[in-house]
Write an enzyme that holds these catalytic residues in place. Sequence first.
Site, PDB file in Angstrom:
ATOM      1  N   HIS A 165       0.817  -1.218   0.000  1.00 47.64           N
ATOM      2  CA  HIS A 165       0.000   0.000   0.000  1.00 47.64           C
ATOM      3  C   HIS A 165       0.849   1.266   0.000  1.00 47.64           C
ATOM      4  CE1 HIS A 165      -3.386   2.493   1.908  1.00 47.64           C
ATOM      5  NE2 HIS A 165      -3.904   2.010   0.812  1.00 47.64           N
ATOM      6  N   LYS A 171       3.185   4.469  -1.072  1.00 50.69           N
ATOM      7  CA  LYS A 171       3.277   5.426  -2.170  1.00 50.69           C
ATOM      8  C   LYS A 171       4.560   6.219  -1.971  1.00 50.69           C
ATOM      9  CE  LYS A 171      -1.378   4.856  -1.450  1.00 50.69           C
ATOM     10  NZ  LYS A 171      -2.035   4.314  -0.255  1.00 50.69           N
ATOM     11  N   ASP A 230      16.590  11.240  -7.885  1.00 50.31           N
ATOM     12  CA  ASP A 230      18.029  11.503  -7.766  1.00 50.31           C
ATOM     13  C   ASP A 230      18.543  11.468  -6.329  1.00 50.31           C
ATOM     14  OD1 ASP A 230      18.246  11.718 -10.495  1.00 50.31           O
ATOM     15  OD2 ASP A 230      18.154  13.917 -10.528  1.00 50.31           O
ATOM     16  N   HIS A 257      -9.483  10.852   2.154  1.00 51.23           N
ATOM     17  CA  HIS A 257      -8.580   9.712   1.996  1.00 51.23           C
ATOM     18  C   HIS A 257      -7.237   9.930   2.692  1.00 51.23           C
ATOM     19  CE1 HIS A 257      -5.955   6.882  -0.426  1.00 51.23           C
ATOM     20  NE2 HIS A 257      -6.983   6.092  -0.165  1.00 51.23           N
ATOM     21  N   LYS A 263      -4.207  10.344   5.438  1.00 53.82           N
ATOM     22  CA  LYS A 263      -3.793   9.607   6.628  1.00 53.82           C
ATOM     23  C   LYS A 263      -2.809  10.490   7.390  1.00 53.82           C
ATOM     24  CE  LYS A 263      -4.164   6.539   2.950  1.00 53.82           C
ATOM     25  NZ  LYS A 263      -5.541   6.168   3.017  1.00 53.82           N
ATOM     26  N   ASP A 273       0.124  16.643  20.016  1.00 57.02           N
ATOM     27  CA  ASP A 273       0.527  17.818  20.774  1.00 57.02           C
ATOM     28  C   ASP A 273       0.937  18.960  19.828  1.00 57.02           C
ATOM     29  OD1 ASP A 273      -0.125  16.490  23.101  1.00 57.02           O
ATOM     30  OD2 ASP A 273       1.897  15.727  23.407  1.00 57.02           O
TER      31      ASP A 273
END
Length: 479
Positions: free
Chosen positions: A223, A225, A230, A397, A399, A404
């Site tokens: 999952h 991404k 470089d 979508h 995450k 704090d």
Amino acid sequence: MDYHSPYFFGYLIGALHLLGAIAAMHAVLTVRTAQGAIAWALSLLFIPYFTLIPYLVFGSRTFDAYIQARRQANREMHVAMADLNWRPWVDEALAARNSESYGALRAMPRLGRMPCLANNQVRLLIDGKATFDAIFAAIEQARDTVLVQFFIIHDDKLGRTLQALLLKKAAEGVNIYVLYDRVGSHALPASYSQKLRDGGVNIRAFATRRGWFNRFQVNFRNHRKIVVVDGVQGFLGGHNVGDEYLGEKPRLSPWRDTHVQVSGPVLACLQESFAEDWFWAARKLPPLILPDTYPEDGVLCQVLASGPADPQETCSLFFVEAIHSARERLWITSPYFIPDEAVAAALRLAVFRGVDVRILLPSRADHRIVYAASSLYAFEAVRAGVRMFRYGPGFLHQKVVLIDNEISAIGSANLDNRSFRLNFEVMLLTVDRAFADQVEAMLIHDFDQAREISAEDSQDTHRLQLLGMRIARLISPIL
């Protein structure tokens, strides 16, 4: 043999029960939780005709073949890194120990396989246009190597834009490596990959069914991404490659997501994560690039790469540690909310400590069963004192975790069992007040567009809907 003979059916039933007993023993020995082991063992013993095939697909909780491949990859990486300047790992890891905020996450140095490194630069990328504009601009400037990894790649307008750019850079002599998940990108036509391959792009599918013993294993997904250009520019977050991530899918638009752009020593960790996955798919390492020098200032970052090949449930433990470390505020956004008992208990304890606990979920469903299970868990969290919100404008979508005043985490991991135990995930933990302020401003804007779930919402829910939610929760461990 007479296939209509009662003896044949007797032998068949006996064989199924024998296989069920063997599988039940395997479940007792390998399933990590007592509840899961009991559920699988009893069902395999008494109704193997219905549970043997599901167990082959969903029963395993450790990806043993990947573990062996990762060990070999690490050995080869250590040889490759002998010629690289690896001193920043040591020097910056020592600097990270001076952070009082990072010190609150006492388990993180040992939980994560990669160190917390200083002197990084981070940039918040809000929604698809900002994300892919930045990614495409970085790839356009590439001179040596581009690493691209996504869970989903679609053959649509955005996917073809990425394809054309990668072909252009490959024609210029840039080394291009593309990795996608075979299950997540099941709709990607073979012609898409073949065109890239014909143009000199190294492209592979991450498939968990390699080898005879993994041929039934489709439950593990990669999952992550990740994009690294470089060895100096990196990207990770929630976006995949598809028009819907630009808000061009009416049922779910506007799509709400978050990515982060990062540069500095922590890119070595992103490259290591990509290299391990690439080694599993290709059995060889991609180029590893480390600059000779880094800026003298910047922020603390730690890459947390987790998955079913870990010796412990890294992602679940990260959420537990993050929740326990919060003293004043804990804000989380996730498209799915299916916590395990440890995470649910940690959230309740945070509320008892007086922490401002807020969780933002979507108000639209992309997977109805997951949405139903999430809704029931949300009602229970509200009764425990957690403030739960539904984002209104479109599908949420992103995450994101904000702890704090200084700590934030952005990446691919959802607040659900699949991310905790079944998916390969990656998160970027950042310790910096200025960056946390940016994340706070972004989340305040999101919460302003959300509706808070109240205790009355559960009471107003129809009994049939509640029944559906409870049924969805029964299968939530594999959602």
